[in-house]
Write a protein that holds these residues in place. Sequence first.
Motif, short mmCIF file in Angstrom:
data_model
loop_
_atom_site.label_atom_id
_atom_site.label_comp_id
_atom_site.label_asym_id
_atom_site.label_seq_id
_atom_site.Cartn_x
_atom_site.Cartn_y
_atom_site.Cartn_z
N UNK A 110 -19.22 -37.46 23.21
CA UNK A 110 -18.61 -38.74 22.87
C UNK A 110 -19.64 -39.85 23.01
N UNK A 111 -19.18 -41.06 23.29
CA UNK A 111 -20.07 -42.22 23.38
C UNK A 111 -19.97 -42.81 24.78
N UNK A 112 -21.12 -42.98 25.43
CA UNK A 112 -21.21 -43.54 26.77
C UNK A 112 -21.73 -44.97 26.71
N UNK A 113 -21.19 -45.82 27.57
CA UNK A 113 -21.67 -47.18 27.74
C UNK A 113 -22.21 -47.29 29.18
N UNK A 135 -23.14 -46.99 16.10
CA UNK A 135 -23.47 -48.38 15.82
C UNK A 135 -22.35 -49.26 16.37
N UNK A 136 -22.70 -50.49 16.77
CA UNK A 136 -21.73 -51.46 17.28
C UNK A 136 -21.73 -52.66 16.35
N UNK A 137 -20.55 -53.16 15.99
CA UNK A 137 -20.46 -54.34 15.13
C UNK A 137 -21.09 -55.54 15.84
N UNK A 142 -16.19 -53.36 17.62
CA UNK A 142 -15.92 -52.09 16.92
C UNK A 142 -17.10 -51.14 17.08
N UNK A 143 -16.77 -49.91 17.39
CA UNK A 143 -17.74 -48.84 17.49
C UNK A 143 -17.60 -47.94 16.27
N UNK A 144 -18.72 -47.62 15.64
CA UNK A 144 -18.74 -46.63 14.57
C UNK A 144 -19.48 -45.41 15.10
N UNK A 145 -18.86 -44.25 15.05
CA UNK A 145 -19.47 -43.01 15.51
C UNK A 145 -19.48 -42.00 14.38
N UNK A 146 -20.67 -41.67 13.92
CA UNK A 146 -20.80 -40.58 12.96
C UNK A 146 -20.68 -39.27 13.70
N UNK A 152 -16.70 -40.43 9.90
CA UNK A 152 -17.08 -41.56 10.74
C UNK A 152 -15.81 -42.07 11.41
N UNK A 153 -15.87 -42.21 12.73
CA UNK A 153 -14.74 -42.77 13.48
C UNK A 153 -15.01 -44.24 13.77
N UNK A 154 -14.05 -45.09 13.45
CA UNK A 154 -14.10 -46.49 13.84
C UNK A 154 -13.15 -46.65 15.02
N UNK A 155 -13.71 -47.11 16.15
CA UNK A 155 -12.92 -47.22 17.38
C UNK A 155 -13.08 -48.61 17.97
N UNK A 156 -12.04 -49.03 18.67
CA UNK A 156 -12.08 -50.30 19.38
C UNK A 156 -12.89 -50.11 20.66
N UNK A 157 -13.90 -50.93 20.87
CA UNK A 157 -14.78 -50.77 22.01
C UNK A 157 -14.04 -50.97 23.33
#
Length: 674
Positions: A110-113, A135-137, A142-146, A152-157
């Motif tokens: 997944x994506x880690x911050x 990528x982050x808007x 908004x987070x874009x995760x390929x 591509x998933x668009x997710x709310x950060x």
Amino acid sequence: MDADAHSDRKKRWPWPWILAGVVVLVAGLAPVLCCGAALLGLANMRYTPPVRVMPTPYAQSGTPVPHRADAITPANAGQVTYLAGWGRGAVKQVTWSPDGRLLVVAASLGVYFYDAETLAVARFIETGIEATSVAISSDGTILAAGTKDDTVQLRRVSDGALLRTLSDKPLLDLIRYPNEVKCVTFSPDGTILASGGYGAARLWQVGDGGLLHVLKYENTVHSLAFSPDGTALVLGVYGAAHLWQVSDASLLWSLDLGPYYDVSSVAASPDGTILALGMRGGIVQLRQATDGTLLQLLRGHTDHVSSVAFAPDGKILASGAWDGTVRLWQVDDGTLVHALEGQAGFMSVAFAPDGASLVAGSGDNLVQLWRVSDGVLLRTVEGHTDQVESLAFAPDGTILASGSWDGIVRLWRASDGLPLRALKGHTDASYSVAFAPDGMILASGSRDESVRLWRVSECASLSERCGTLLHALTGHGHAVSSVAFSPDGTTLASGSFDDTVRLWRPSDGSLVRTLGGHSGTVSSVAFSPDGAILASGAWDDTVRLWRPSDGSLVRTLEHRDNVTSVAFSPDGTILAAGAWDGTVRLWRPSDGLLLHTIGRHSGQVIDVAFSPDGAMLASAGAEDGTLRLWRVSDGRLLRTLVHPSNVYAVAFSPDGTLVASGAWDGQIRLWGVP
């Protein structure tokens, strides 16, 4: 098992099973498909993981394992499910949040911050499938995760909620032709998202997910970048670079550079006048954005340049390469400012918004933070691990040991995944781990041609003496692929790529004897429960049964393909052997009678393990990403458990309530009946 050997074999897709699965899927959905609206949704059906805030210690190690009372049996195998995950997965890409406070890491889980100051995990967003790019808007919302499944998933950060999934492919194509999204990037105003992968780049409307343009290619789009004003998009592909106008998808210019100059990374300077191209062969080119005119060649890397990035003021360019260096260049004259050294190739680099720091992700799954002014390494994010090659539970079930491609042997507390110790000493991949019967010693075999014996008797109490090296056993002429203790703990067997089996005395590390006879890599060794027989499986399509007391060969069992793993049932009456052909064979070792052929995985069976009661066998699929549970009595498939990536190791807990699997992405998963 050598990972290079895995990659050398072509992936074989089980078309009959896939087509059968599609038929079942369509049949099951028939009542729904009759409703016309569902036909429109079928093309975009995806697994959507639950949105959950992962508890500590997940961010550091793993999710606590739920309490269980029942062992896994053939009767309840259908209820086995994913209980916990340990490790953070393999690092794919790194970037920054727009405000510079967070490091953002796309990983296989997944994506880690990460907090940029403390490197503590601030947030984790589970993508449900391997995240390959991120990528982050510009407004940070908004987070874009390929992902690996070509979406591509668009997710709310803020909370990780899935806003939408972007794909223009039908579900059947995603199943049959899975390709990863190599790169994603937002336009400066955040209204458009560009994604690249095999055969095309796509431009999406962020607000509603509408597809604006498809830019088709015969090869993979490795990298893309918007111009600062958002009017143009530059693409790096195999042997070429192209600049497109975003509004109407018209081609502004094209550079045919040849295959040696495969463009793997592109970046636009902050003022939009210069484009940087990172290339195969260690070359970085600076070109004029208006027409592609060559301005400078930056030479110094000795291997593939995988990532380039401009500093916010445009004066410095960073380039990361597979040669294990990040180089900082003066843009105006091409002068080398700093060469930052790493231990493995760099895959991704990004400047902080203020330009003072640079983050880089490397092939050894480290995230490193550097100070730009003087090239000083400030901090390192550890915990992302390389592929898990082997697993073993301690005899009392309190500790799980894992051997990894990064050469580190890790000890985890079995109850909650707390990392107890990282045993460092091997100089190459750790292929195999095994506990002594009394749980006081751990053996590890490595690609560095050695076997190491570690003291682990006090690890559960977090003693400082945990992980003391007792002996380093040398003598094999190639990588050590497998280790196993005899039931009484007086003998250690090791199998090697040098085609031999060696027997050692653990008490003093002395060599007892060498067993020769195989004509291929000895991939796995296992003692019978009474210690009277030693089985060795090899890449000569055979399993050999030896008498360890005198080294004599008892019999040879023939397989149809290279044998990757062997295991005795707890009562010693059955011997299992997995192989490259995707099958597991069950023999009666007393007379060599073949009882069953179990299968099949759609690629190599890389590891097998019996349940403590001997009623079930678990097999790990090195290419199909599955862990499968079989009933031993008749070879019936009881359960298929899916990993996000290829599975290399499997082990049952001593009480039979858990089965653990280790995978390419560095994650350990625990499965059981909740």
